[in-house]
Design a protein around this motif. Structure first.
Motif, short mmCIF file in Angstrom:
data_model
loop_
_atom_site.label_atom_id
_atom_site.label_comp_id
_atom_site.label_asym_id
_atom_site.label_seq_id
_atom_site.Cartn_x
_atom_site.Cartn_y
_atom_site.Cartn_z
N MET A 44 56.40 -23.64 3.85
CA MET A 44 57.51 -24.15 3.06
C MET A 44 57.10 -24.24 1.59
O MET A 44 56.02 -24.72 1.28
N THR A 45 57.94 -23.80 0.71
CA THR A 45 57.62 -23.83 -0.71
C THR A 45 57.84 -25.23 -1.25
O THR A 45 58.39 -26.10 -0.60
N GLU A 46 57.43 -25.45 -2.49
CA GLU A 46 57.57 -26.76 -3.11
C GLU A 46 58.87 -26.88 -3.90
O GLU A 46 59.10 -27.87 -4.57
N THR A 47 59.72 -25.86 -3.82
CA THR A 47 60.99 -25.93 -4.54
C THR A 47 62.03 -26.67 -3.71
O THR A 47 61.93 -26.77 -2.49
N THR A 48 63.03 -27.19 -4.41
CA THR A 48 64.12 -27.85 -3.72
C THR A 48 64.99 -26.80 -3.04
O THR A 48 65.33 -25.79 -3.64
N TRP A 49 65.34 -27.04 -1.78
CA TRP A 49 66.12 -26.05 -1.06
C TRP A 49 67.01 -26.75 -0.05
O TRP A 49 66.81 -27.91 0.30
N THR A 50 67.99 -26.00 0.43
CA THR A 50 68.89 -26.48 1.46
C THR A 50 68.76 -25.56 2.66
O THR A 50 68.74 -24.34 2.49
N PRO A 51 68.68 -26.09 3.88
CA PRO A 51 68.51 -25.23 5.06
C PRO A 51 69.81 -24.53 5.45
O PRO A 51 70.39 -24.77 6.51
N ASP A 52 70.27 -23.63 4.56
CA ASP A 52 71.58 -23.01 4.74
C ASP A 52 71.51 -21.59 5.29
O ASP A 52 72.46 -20.82 5.18
N THR A 53 70.36 -21.23 5.88
CA THR A 53 70.23 -20.01 6.67
C THR A 53 69.51 -20.40 7.96
O THR A 53 68.87 -21.45 8.03
N LEU A 54 69.60 -19.54 8.96
CA LEU A 54 68.93 -19.87 10.22
C LEU A 54 67.42 -19.96 10.04
O LEU A 54 66.77 -20.83 10.62
N ALA A 55 66.86 -19.09 9.20
CA ALA A 55 65.43 -19.13 8.95
C ALA A 55 65.03 -20.42 8.25
O ALA A 55 64.03 -21.06 8.60
N ALA A 56 65.82 -20.81 7.24
CA ALA A 56 65.52 -22.04 6.51
C ALA A 56 65.68 -23.26 7.42
O ALA A 56 64.92 -24.23 7.33
N TRP A 57 66.67 -23.20 8.30
CA TRP A 57 66.87 -24.32 9.23
C TRP A 57 65.67 -24.44 10.18
O TRP A 57 65.19 -25.55 10.45
N ARG A 58 65.17 -23.31 10.67
CA ARG A 58 64.01 -23.36 11.56
C ARG A 58 62.80 -23.93 10.83
O ARG A 58 62.01 -24.69 11.41
N ASP A 59 62.64 -23.57 9.54
CA ASP A 59 61.55 -24.14 8.74
C ASP A 59 61.70 -25.65 8.64
O ASP A 59 60.72 -26.40 8.74
N PHE A 60 62.94 -26.10 8.42
CA PHE A 60 63.20 -27.53 8.28
C PHE A 60 62.88 -28.26 9.59
O PHE A 60 62.23 -29.32 9.58
N VAL A 61 63.31 -27.72 10.71
CA VAL A 61 63.09 -28.37 12.00
C VAL A 61 61.60 -28.47 12.32
O VAL A 61 61.13 -29.47 12.87
N SER A 62 60.84 -27.44 11.97
CA SER A 62 59.41 -27.42 12.31
C SER A 62 58.54 -28.15 11.28
O SER A 62 57.36 -28.39 11.54
N TYR A 63 59.13 -28.54 10.15
CA TYR A 63 58.33 -29.14 9.08
C TYR A 63 57.80 -30.51 9.48
O TYR A 63 58.53 -31.36 10.00
N GLN A 64 56.55 -30.74 9.23
CA GLN A 64 55.93 -32.04 9.44
C GLN A 64 55.11 -32.38 8.20
O GLN A 64 54.29 -31.58 7.75
N ALA A 65 55.33 -33.57 7.66
CA ALA A 65 54.56 -33.98 6.48
C ALA A 65 53.13 -34.32 6.89
O ALA A 65 52.91 -35.05 7.87
N ASP A 66 52.15 -33.78 6.18
CA ASP A 66 50.75 -34.05 6.47
C ASP A 66 50.29 -35.29 5.72
O ASP A 66 50.16 -35.27 4.49
N ARG A 67 50.07 -36.35 6.47
CA ARG A 67 49.59 -37.58 5.83
C ARG A 67 48.10 -37.44 5.52
O ARG A 67 47.29 -37.21 6.42
N PRO A 68 47.71 -37.56 4.26
CA PRO A 68 46.29 -37.40 3.92
C PRO A 68 45.47 -38.59 4.40
O PRO A 68 45.98 -39.71 4.53
N HIS A 69 44.22 -38.32 4.70
CA HIS A 69 43.29 -39.41 5.04
C HIS A 69 43.06 -40.22 3.77
O HIS A 69 42.69 -39.68 2.72
N VAL A 70 43.31 -41.53 3.84
CA VAL A 70 43.20 -42.38 2.66
C VAL A 70 41.76 -42.89 2.55
O VAL A 70 41.25 -43.56 3.45
N LEU A 71 41.13 -42.56 1.44
CA LEU A 71 39.74 -42.93 1.20
C LEU A 71 39.61 -44.36 0.70
O LEU A 71 40.54 -44.91 0.11
#
Length: 344
Positions: A1-28
């Motif tokens: 997924m890119t860092e640009t603002t986007w809307t999941p308005d295609t099937l491919a973009a929607w699949r990216d949105f559904v599969s997206y998981q935010a990676d929580r960094p290990h806090v030092l």
């Protein structure tokens, strides 16, 4: 997924949105952080800022109520239907989280349907379609937008009925069971083009075996549900009104406290204790007007500033240095004026 603002308005973009998981960094720890080289420190801070900006959806009280209502409506729409199916509408002013909530509902529905039918990763199965309504659209324009989202080419000579037939056939083939139509206030049904588009949408929704979820600004007073076509839609639509959070009662105050705690639990700051900002619940409400989007923006700006400045906690003193979004400024000003009139 890119860092640009986007809307999941295609099937491919929607699949990216559904599969997206935010990676929580290990806090030092502070000691571990300070031992990093300048480059590693910058990379560490960038990873935390990326997490702060990630589109994480929190289980707020509003969202929990909405999830329950959506499950009820989709349940009632299952099985053979010989009359129009029920629909769900999410309404409210800007920045209340309507689209975010709708996207979350869509993702949850898709994950549930794929798991139920053991069709994870099957691209021939599309449980959810998300479409954003074009401004002041015509019937054909609306169908073209649906077709575009599905990747169906539409020639300029194609009629509205032909485009609708192709979209309906495609959705049936894909076994779509939820259609999310965002920005539905763009349907101007008191104008001829908008009225015809709303009529086409009504006909379209009756032919697709799916639950329709309509999302928009102030829908009860919009043309879509309050205009010429409104009476035909009102009886089959459940309206969920999203509003700013209140702290006028103990119940409302507890809900606001829960929202703040949910945000605090996600802070990637090693020395921040959950509950610190709940002590400032009334102040946060006054600053943001109880608007979820304004609270999120204020806390995000505060977190980014804390990370850049090397702080590992966030409190009122730090947040007072943050300029809130303009909507929050207006809300706070209106609340101050109301308080002055009440005390006069």
């Amino acid at each position: 997924m890119t860092e640009t603002t986007w809307t999941p308005d295609t099937l491919a973009a929607w699949r990216d949105f559904v599969s997206y998981q935010a990676d929580r960094p290990h806090v030092l720890t502070v000691k571990e952080r300070d031992a990093l080289t300048p480059l590693l420190r910058e990379q560490y801070d960038d990873s935390r800022i990326a997490f702060v900006n990630a589109p994480i959806v929190l289980p707020t009280p509003d969202l929990e109520r909405l999830i329950r209502e959506a499950r009820i409506i989709t349940g009632m729409n299952r099985g053979p239907q010989f009359t129009a199916r029920l629909s769900l509408a999410i309404s409210g002013t800007q920045t209340l989280g309507k689209s975010t909530a709708a996207l979350y509902l869509g993702r949850a529905h898709e994950e549930r349907e794929r798991a139920k039918h053991a069709r994870e990763g099957d691209k021939s199965f599309v449980p959810v379609l998300y479409v954003s309504t074009p401004p002041q659209t015509s019937p054909k324009g609306l169908m073209v937008r649906f077709a575009s989202t599905l990747g169906i080419p539409v020639r300029s000579s194609t009629t509205t009925d032909q485009a609708m037939d192709r979209v309906v056939d495609n959705l049936r083939e894909l076994q779509t069971s939820m259609v999310i139509l965002d920005e539905v206030q763009h349907l101007r049904t008191r104008a001829q083009a908008g009225m015809e588009a709303a009529s086409a949408l009504k006909s379209f929704s009756e032919r697709v075996p799916a639950t329709f979820l309509y999302v928009g600004v102030d829908l009860p007073r919009s043309d879509f549900l309050g205009g010429a076509m409104g009476a035909q839609m009102q009886g089959r639509t459940t309206m969920v009104q999203m509003q700013p959070y209140s702290i006028g009662s103990e119940t409302h105050r507890k809900e606001w406290d829960k929202v703040i705690a949910l945000f605090e639990r996600e802070f990637p700051l090693v020395e921040h204790e959950v509950g610190t900002l709940m002590e400032e619940a009334a102040w946060l409400h006054a600053v943001t007007g109880g608007v979820l989007g304004s609270l999120r923006t204020l806390l995000r700006k505060g977190l980014v500033a804390a990370i850049i400045d090397g702080h590992e906690h966030l409190d009122r003193r730090a947040l007072e240095q943050v300029i809130p979004d303009y909507r929050a400024v207006i809300s706070a000003s209106n609340e101050h004026k109301s308080s002055r009139r009440a005390s006069a």
